[in-house]
Structure formats: C-alpha cells, structure tokens
Scaffold this active site. Structure first.
Site, short mmCIF file in Angstrom:
data_model
loop_
_atom_site.label_atom_id
_atom_site.label_comp_id
_atom_site.label_asym_id
_atom_site.label_seq_id
_atom_site.Cartn_x
_atom_site.Cartn_y
_atom_site.Cartn_z
N CYS A 122 34.23 24.42 22.73
CA CYS A 122 32.96 24.80 22.96
C CYS A 122 32.13 24.01 22.15
CB CYS A 122 33.07 26.34 22.44
SG CYS A 122 31.55 27.57 23.14
N HIS A 123 31.55 24.60 20.85
CA HIS A 123 30.61 23.91 19.94
C HIS A 123 31.62 23.23 18.96
CE1 HIS A 123 27.71 27.11 21.40
NE2 HIS A 123 26.83 25.99 21.13
N GLU A 164 23.88 26.83 26.90
CA GLU A 164 22.99 27.11 25.80
C GLU A 164 21.56 27.80 26.29
OE1 GLU A 164 23.58 27.71 22.69
OE2 GLU A 164 24.29 25.56 22.36
#
Length: 235
Positions: free
Chosen positions: A139-140, A169
């Site tokens: 993910c991030h 996002e």
C-alpha cells in the site's frame, strides 16, 4: 529454524494538515502476520519483530479498525496489541540484517510523512538488500523504498514495483493532503509502476528480492510472496 521478519511501522499519528493517521491494523499487518507465523500459533514458523522510527507505541489509523472486520483482522486487533505498543527503535537494528530473513513495511498514510525520509529506515533497507535479504512493502509502505540507494542508484531504479495508486488516492480524497504521490515517486526514481486494472483490486509485484503490493487487498498476497521468497511456502 524459524525465520525472522522485521516489520516496520510508522510513528506518525497526524498528517501535516493535522488529520489523524498512522498504520492500518487491518489488513496490512494482520494478514501477512498470520500467514507468516503459520497455522500453529503455539509453534510459529516465523518470528515477527516490530520496529518504528521512534520506538514505543506505533499509532494505529483508527479508520482501519472500522473498515476491516474480517475474523483474522479482528482477532489480531484484540490479541496482539503488544506488537505495536512496544516497538523497538529502528536504530537498534543497524548492522543486524544477518539476523533476519526479510524486512516488511505495512502502509497507512503515516509512512508518507516519516518513513519516506527517515535516515534509520533508509539505512536499514540498504543494509538488508545488500545482505541478500527480502525487502517488502504494501500500500503506502513502498514509499519507504524510494529514497534507498544501492550500487549508486535508487533501489527501485529499473525495477517493477507497485503501491497505492494516484487513482486510489483521488478516490479517498487525500491526494491534496500528501506531500507527494507514491505512484509518482516510484516513477521519479526510475521504477516501472505496475497497477491493477481496477481500483482496490489485488496487485502484487515480485522483482527479485523486492516485493510490493498496491493496496490493502494486496496484503495477503504480499504475505504469501514473502513466505515463498524465504522458503516458508512452496512457490
């Protein structure tokens, strides 16, 4: 002998705009954790060690607690609080890559504000990769990889990788709150960004010893890929 994996969590509890953030307990930590330790919790096949930039309590993104209610994630949240309430400072792991088989970065928006430029984290990633270990993120989490340098060039330069997409996002309306967008950062350092053909669809990319997942729904697949890479599962 049980394998050892270092999980690295963010220490950021707020974004630059003051909005709460942290790391997502569900599923980005829970699903890889349970897959890696295996079905017999009394005799785990892997040891999970948890670190963060500041050490101590690593803040949870409370939205993740509300959004993911699968049984494994609920069990994790209710029974594993010691894992994120007693993290070790990252600096304690410098020079210890030989003691582990892999390092893994769950996501959440927190890493976009601290792990992206954290010197201890960057040094750790470089040490693990140079020691022949697996480097993974979901993910991030892959934002932690973009500023690592190996052999004089960015770690992701010339490699295929994924992470939370610009479209995802935008979909959660947080693009403007980010200091940079992860998809753009992977491209900036010369990586080939790989994206699923639909929002929130699982996408796991394995490029040598670098494993990345696009979004929360990719967490289980990243855990499986780590297990395969370090010899816990058959490929």
């Amino acid at each position: 002998m049980a394998r050892r994996i270092l999980f690295v969590l963010t220490s950021r509890a707020k974004m630059d705009n003051g909005a709460p953030t942290g790391w997502p307990v569900q599923p980005e930590f829970a699903r890889p954790y349970f897959h890696l330790i295996g079905p017999d919790e009394a005799k785990p096949r892997a040891e999970i060690v948890v670190a963060s930039p500041a050490g101590g309590h690593a803040p949870i993104d409370e939205m993740s607690v509300a959004n993911f209610k699968d049984d494994a994630s609920v069990k994790f949240y209710e029974t594993r609080k010691h894992l994120w309430e007693q993290t070790a400072p990252l600096r304690e792991f410098h020079g210890k890559a030989s003691e582990f088989d892999a390092v893994f970065y769950p996501g959440g928006h927190g890493p976009m504000f601290d792990l992206v430029n954290d010197k201890d984290s960057i040094k750790l990633i470089e040490e693990f990769y140079n020691a022949g270990k697996v480097v993974a993120a979901v993910c991030h989490g892959p934002i932690a990889l973009v500023n690592a340098v190996v052999d004089g060039k960015p770690l992701l330069n010339g490699r295929r990788a994924t992470g939370f997409s610009n479209a995802e996002e935008d979909a959660i309306k947080l693009s403007e709150a980010m200091p940079a967008l992860l998809e753009d950062e992977i491209k900036r350092v010369g990586g080939t960004y790989v994206k699923a053909d639909a929002l929130w669809k699982e996408q796991v990319v394995v490029d040598g010893r670098i494993i990345t997942g696009q979004n929360p729904n990719s967490a289980q697949g990243v855990g499986i890929a780590i297990a395969q890479a370090i010899g816990l599962d058959s490929a």
